[in-house]
Design a protein around this motif. Structure first.
Motif: not given
Length: 315
Positions: A164-170, A194-195
């Motif tokens: 699948g497609r992965i990505g992030g916001l912090i 990530p936090t």
């Protein structure tokens, strides 16, 4: 999107603050352990390299900075990494030896202009050891703005994988509805968050986002105690009256209907392991697809500027 399942490992730990070797050693150790337990995707917290300086003032008051605070910030700068650079090559070796997708929160040192500005970034590395991309936090939160610069739209990174497609916001970027919408529109299936937020309200946030985006949300936080702070920091007295546990964690994994896949881990270092059934993403969008059939482009539109913002151009 593939319906292939994936085993995810979320690491809740902390390095010695401002100690890059400590951070890299922990990444190597935890990644090896995660791989031995079958993990294919390993996620580390916000600015794991080289730590989130919770509680430190860096000698700042409105209108002034101290020479001691500048020295602590320089120490932070020294513990940051260049992307790409020797440290990213080493992280690539860790990912390749473990055969995993490795996602790490890092303090990134600008390597284009002054080489002095720092960024809060996510680094993505593939199982072949190659760097797949990065994301720079768009808006540092509160006093974080004294530490890090602002990212731009050029690093709203989403990566295709077999599962699948992965990505992030912090961290609090995830409170920006338009940033979330941009990620949904890129077809995100696993959102990495990530936090440094250990409060109960963060749990509400990641559950809402999972339900809104009909995606898995993988949230990783540090478990931090005073023992991880070098006592020779000029600003060490800033935390003298704080409790021994500075961040209690709360790492968790949430499914695309907002239910926990792995319950929050509090008050200890550790690793969450979960097998994600990616077919649940497709199934969950049967009745709600925020950028598909539940979208009204005739009423609402979003323009995302993905060009890199440069203060100077050399032609």
């Amino acid at each position: 999107m593939s319906n292939q399942n994936v085993r995810v490992a979320v690491i809740q730990s902390a390095p010695i603050l401002f100690d890059k070797i400590s951070a890299l050693d922990k990444i190597a150790s935890w990644t090896k352990q995660a791989s031995s337990e079958g993990a294919q995707l390993v996620v580390f917290p916000e600015v794991f390299v080289s730590g989130y300086p919770r509680g430190l003032s860096m000698g700042t008051r409105v209108g002034s900075r101290t020479s001691e605070g500048r020295k602590d910030w320089e120490r932070y700068w020294e513990s940051a990494i260049d992307i790409p650079g020797e440290d990213t090559e080493y992280l690539g070796e860790i990912a390749r030896e473990a055969g995993v997708y490795l996602i790490v929160g890092v303090v990134e040192r600008d390597n284009q202009f002054s080489k002095s500005t720092l960024y809060n970034s996510i680094l993505y590395i593939g199982p072949d050891g190659e760097m797949l991309g990065k994301h720079r936090k768009l808006i540092p939160t509160g006093a974080e703005r004294l530490l890090w610069g602002q990212g731009d739209g050029s690093t709203l990174t989403v990566i295709d994988t077999p599962f699948g497609r992965i990505g992030g916001l912090i961290c609090w970027e995830n409170y920006m509805p338009l940033a979330r919408t941009a990620m949904y529109a890129k077809g995100i299936d696993i959102l990495i968050t990530p936090t440094a937020d250990a409060r109960e309200t963060w749990q509400s946030t990641i559950r809402h986002i999972a339900c809104e985006g009909r995606c898995f949300v993988v949230s990783s936080n540090q478990f931090v105690t005073k023992d991880s702070y070098p006592t020779d920091l000029y600003g060490y007295d800033d935390i003298a009256q704080d409790p021994d546990v500075l961040s209690r964690g709360g790492s968790a994994i949430v499914g695309p209907l907002g239910e926990y896949v792995s319950n929050p881990l509090f008050d200890q270092e550790g690793m969450l392991l979960a097998d994600l059934d990616m077919s649940q993403v497709t199934q969950s969008r049967f009745d709600f697809d925020v950028v598909g059939h539940y979208n009204r482009p005739d009423v609402f539109q979003l323009i995302v500027k993905e060009d890199k913002q440069a203060i100077v151009e050399f032609r």
